[in-house]
Structure formats: structure tokens, C-alpha cells
Write an enzyme that holds these catalytic residues in place. Sequence first.
Site, PDB file in Angstrom:
ATOM      1  N   GLY A  17       0.646  -1.031   0.034  1.00  0.00           N
ATOM      2  CA  GLY A  17      -0.088  -0.111  -0.172  1.00  0.00           C
ATOM      3  C   GLY A  17       0.893   1.170   0.115  1.00  0.00           C
ATOM      4  N   LEU A  77       0.076  -2.939   8.935  1.00  0.00           N
ATOM      5  CA  LEU A  77      -0.555  -1.870   8.298  1.00  0.00           C
ATOM      6  C   LEU A  77      -1.699  -2.123   7.309  1.00  0.00           C
ATOM      7  CD1 LEU A  77       2.327  -0.666   8.974  1.00  0.00           C
ATOM      8  CD2 LEU A  77       2.080   0.995   7.078  1.00  0.00           C
ATOM      9  N   SER A  79      -4.983  -2.719   6.103  1.00  0.00           N
ATOM     10  CA  SER A  79      -6.666  -2.130   6.183  1.00  0.00           C
ATOM     11  C   SER A  79      -6.641  -1.169   5.029  1.00  0.00           C
ATOM     12  CB  SER A  79      -6.805  -1.551   7.623  1.00  0.00           C
ATOM     13  OG  SER A  79      -8.141  -1.033   7.674  1.00  0.00           O
ATOM     14  N   TYR A 149     -14.873   1.211  10.120  1.00  0.00           N
ATOM     15  CA  TYR A 149     -13.307   1.577  10.281  1.00  0.00           C
ATOM     16  C   TYR A 149     -12.882   1.997  11.742  1.00  0.00           C
ATOM     17  CZ  TYR A 149      -8.700   3.967   9.091  1.00  0.00           C
ATOM     18  OH  TYR A 149      -7.283   4.221   9.153  1.00  0.00           O
TER      19      TYR A 149
HETATM   20  P1  NAD Z   1      -3.500   1.611   1.583  1.00  0.00           P
HETATM   21  O1  NAD Z   1      -5.041   1.241   1.172  1.00  0.00           O
HETATM   22  O2  NAD Z   1      -2.505   2.187   0.573  1.00  0.00           O
HETATM   23  O3  NAD Z   1      -2.539   0.410   2.467  1.00  0.00           O
HETATM   24  C1  NAD Z   1      -3.238  -0.587   3.082  1.00  0.00           C
HETATM   25  C2  NAD Z   1      -2.708  -2.060   2.245  1.00  0.00           C
HETATM   26  O4  NAD Z   1      -3.267  -3.057   2.968  1.00  0.00           O
HETATM   27  C3  NAD Z   1      -3.106  -2.169   0.989  1.00  0.00           C
HETATM   28  O5  NAD Z   1      -1.798  -2.405   0.275  1.00  0.00           O
HETATM   29  C4  NAD Z   1      -3.968  -3.428   0.959  1.00  0.00           C
HETATM   30  O6  NAD Z   1      -4.090  -4.268  -0.262  1.00  0.00           O
HETATM   31  C5  NAD Z   1      -3.785  -4.199   2.276  1.00  0.00           C
HETATM   32  N1  NAD Z   1      -4.790  -4.936   2.856  1.00  0.00           N
HETATM   33  C6  NAD Z   1      -5.954  -4.598   2.966  1.00  0.00           C
HETATM   34  N2  NAD Z   1      -6.622  -5.359   3.365  1.00  0.00           N
HETATM   35  C7  NAD Z   1      -5.699  -6.632   3.512  1.00  0.00           C
HETATM   36  C8  NAD Z   1      -5.843  -7.894   3.875  1.00  0.00           C
HETATM   37  N3  NAD Z   1      -7.127  -8.592   4.270  1.00  0.00           N
HETATM   38  N4  NAD Z   1      -4.684  -8.968   4.008  1.00  0.00           N
HETATM   39  C9  NAD Z   1      -3.681  -8.501   3.108  1.00  0.00           C
HETATM   40  N5  NAD Z   1      -3.391  -7.195   2.870  1.00  0.00           N
HETATM   41  C10 NAD Z   1      -4.341  -6.341   3.287  1.00  0.00           C
HETATM   42  O7  NAD Z   1      -3.555   2.473   2.714  1.00  0.00           O
HETATM   43  P2  NAD Z   1      -2.301   3.466   3.589  1.00  0.00           P
HETATM   44  O8  NAD Z   1      -2.763   4.971   3.595  1.00  0.00           O
HETATM   45  O9  NAD Z   1      -0.996   2.988   3.151  1.00  0.00           O
HETATM   46  O10 NAD Z   1      -2.671   2.971   5.110  1.00  0.00           O
HETATM   47  C11 NAD Z   1      -1.897   1.922   5.749  1.00  0.00           C
HETATM   48  C12 NAD Z   1      -2.419   1.601   7.251  1.00  0.00           C
HETATM   49  O11 NAD Z   1      -2.397   3.046   8.000  1.00  0.00           O
HETATM   50  C13 NAD Z   1      -3.844   1.266   7.227  1.00  0.00           C
HETATM   51  O12 NAD Z   1      -4.025   0.331   8.344  1.00  0.00           O
HETATM   52  C14 NAD Z   1      -4.560   2.537   7.793  1.00  0.00           C
HETATM   53  O13 NAD Z   1      -5.681   2.577   8.608  1.00  0.00           O
HETATM   54  C15 NAD Z   1      -3.410   3.271   8.657  1.00  0.00           C
HETATM   55  N6  NAD Z   1      -3.501   4.712   8.510  1.00  0.00           N
HETATM   56  C16 NAD Z   1      -3.274   5.558   7.547  1.00  0.00           C
HETATM   57  C17 NAD Z   1      -3.485   6.795   7.508  1.00  0.00           C
HETATM   58  C18 NAD Z   1      -3.046   7.719   6.342  1.00  0.00           C
HETATM   59  O14 NAD Z   1      -3.402   9.001   6.291  1.00  0.00           O
HETATM   60  N7  NAD Z   1      -2.620   7.123   5.040  1.00  0.00           N
HETATM   61  C19 NAD Z   1      -4.034   7.593   8.598  1.00  0.00           C
HETATM   62  C20 NAD Z   1      -4.399   6.704   9.688  1.00  0.00           C
HETATM   63  C21 NAD Z   1      -4.054   5.452   9.595  1.00  0.00           C
END
Ligand code: NAD
Length: 313
Positions: A17, A77, A79, A149
Amino acid sequence: MPASLQGKHVVVLGGAGFLGSHLCERCLSDGAASVLAVDDLSTGSKNNLVDPRIGLLLHDVCKPISIEGPVDFVFNLASPASPFDYDRLWLETLRVGSLGTQNALDLARAKGARMLQASTSEIYGDPSVSPQPETYLGNVNSVGPRAVYDEAKRYGEAIVTAYRDRLGVQTRMVRIFNTYGPRMRLNDGRVVPAFVGQALKGQNFTVFGDGTQTRSFCYVDDEIDGIVKLMLSDVSDPVNIGNPVELTMLEFAEAVRRAAGGGGQISFSPLPKDDPKQRKPDITRARTLLGWEPRVSLDEGLAKTIAYFRTVV
Ligand code: NAD
Ligand code: UDP
């Protein structure tokens, strides 16, 4: 545990991700012996894994995770993260936040590894205090559209804490505030790719509500630096990692317009239900316990982000 990733074996669940792929690269540049991304590619992409040294295990972490060989650090990470994605993938979001987090903890326990949970500022819901310290217990609607979420992430914090206290698993918990940068998906619905894409295409900025709601945007390199520092620290209580510079969405649209040199008018549409009216991290804990604070200004971060989006628009 060592204070470095040098020679260590790292697993990043959700590693394909946006944040996960940057984290994989950072672990390699810090000298990790191996970096394995475990991902089902539901919102991530193989294209994010540009360094051939990053391994990819295609796997849904809602199923038990089995990995050969030693593992020192597990970053969880996995989700969906954008409101658009978790609305569309509502059941997957509930499952990965609960079953996926348990499987991440079981992997760490089986390997004697340390596990870091990616939690979120959504823990605070629509907060009634600002800035939000880690001690604020939040104002979350358990039956609203964001609950799939928010409550999955709150459950995640509960099970991580229980594994720490009852089973002795070494855990870390980061509450990530809005983070942006290259490799966000143009159409993931989040405000940064939305406004940047609109600016580059000369379209109107789609402001939800009256645009007075606030967010605080952290550049990805700063966020990853905080996450790595937390993993290597001895702090097992939750830590906010985010940039405390707070902007209204109207101010943010103007910042994007200036940085991109384009964009149309502001077009208003209704504010989604339960959309938090304000968000700004209190980062005292990160400053004092980790010696971390953000270094990249909004102008600098936006310039890098816009340069990336010019290649994909
Ligand atoms: P993203 O969607 O780019 O990355 C999430 C990754 O998780 C993706 O590659 C997806 O394919 C993978 N994934 C989802 N479900 C899965 C499963 N069941 N099995 C295996 N892989 C799975 O999102 P991001 O922005 O990179 O966020 C990453 C993490 O950080 C998340 O947990 C998110 O909740 C947390 N987060 C991000 C932000 C932000 O601003 N980017 C803010 C708060 C929390
Ligand atoms: N937002 C907006 N226009 C968009 C997308 C989002 O005005 O095209 C607003 C949204 O209502 C919220 C803020 O921008 O108030 C941040 O939204 P995002 O989805 O990026 O993250 P989150 O709400 O999870 O902080």
C-alpha cells in the site's frame, strides 16, 4: 531488543500500500536483512514495490499467516484506509481490523517478534478537544458510516493491549494522522489526491460541507520516520504521529492551487455524516519519548506529491 533495523528480518502486512511500500523501502535503507510485504492487493499494488529486494507474499491476513524463517519485527498496516475504500469494502475492513490484527499478533507471538499496530486518529472520532492527546478517549459513533473502520481500529487497540498484558507480546501502537505523499491512489477519495488531481486537470475543487472542517497533514517521510522510531523504542502505549499544522479544507484547497499553479473554483457538496469537524495531533508524547517531530513543510511535501501526481494524471 536492538535500537536499529540493521540485520533484522521485517514483515510488513499491507506492505504494497501507500504507507507500507514507503516503510518497506525505509527498512531496507536502514539495513534490514530481509523485508517481506504481505498483501492481498485489495487497495495496494505490486507497482508500489519498486525495489526488487522487497519480497511479496500474496495473502489475505484474515487467514492465519505462516512465514518461514526468523522474523524480528511485524508492522501491521493491512486495512483499507480511505473513507471511500472502507465504505466500499465495509466487511473486509471489519474483518481485517479484527481477525487480521489477531493473526498479526499470533505471527509475532510465534516468532518472538515485536509487533507494531497502525492505529489512527479516527480513534478520537469527531473530537471535542483540540489538539488531541493520546489520553483523550474520543467521541466515536459506533452505528455511523465510519464505524466499520473506527470501531475495527478501536478493537485493534484492545486486542493489541490484551496480547501485551496477558500474553507478554511486545507491541507498539501508532495513531497515524492524515498522511500524504507519492503513491497515494489518484481516485482513493481522500482529499489530498482529490484536490491535487483537480488542480492538475484544471477542475473545480470538490469541497465537502462548508470547508471549515480542519485536518493536519503529515508528509509520508516524516510519518515513516516516526513509525520506525516508535517500533525501535520501549514505548508500548499509543503514540500520535502526525503534523500539528492545522488547516481548514478551504485553506488546503488554496495551498494546493498555489503549489500546483492551477485548479478551478470551489464547488461545495454536502458534508458526509460523522465527518470530523477538527483534527490536530498533540505530539508531546512523540517529541518527548521518541525525539520525533515532523520536518517537511506543507509546501515542500506538496511539491513532491504534485511532482508524483503529474506522472500519473
Ligand atoms: P493503503 O490502502 O494504501 O494500504 C493498505 C494496504 O493493506 C493495501 O496494500 C491493501 O491491499 C492491504 N490490505 C488490506 N486488507 C488486507 C488483507 N485482508 N490482507 C492483506 N493485505 C490487505 O492505505 P495506507 O494509507 O497506506 O494505510 C496503511 C495503514 O495505515 C492502514 O492500516 C490505515 O488504517 C493506517 N492509517 C493511514 C492513514 C493515512 O493517512 N494514510 C491515517 C491513519 C491510519
Ligand atoms: N474532503 C473534501 N473533498 C474531497 C475529499 C475529502 O472536502 O474531495 C474533506 C472530507 O470531508 C474531510 C477532509 O476533506 O473533511 C479529509 O478527508 P479524507 O477523506 O482525506 O480523510 P479523513 O476524513 O479520513 O480525515
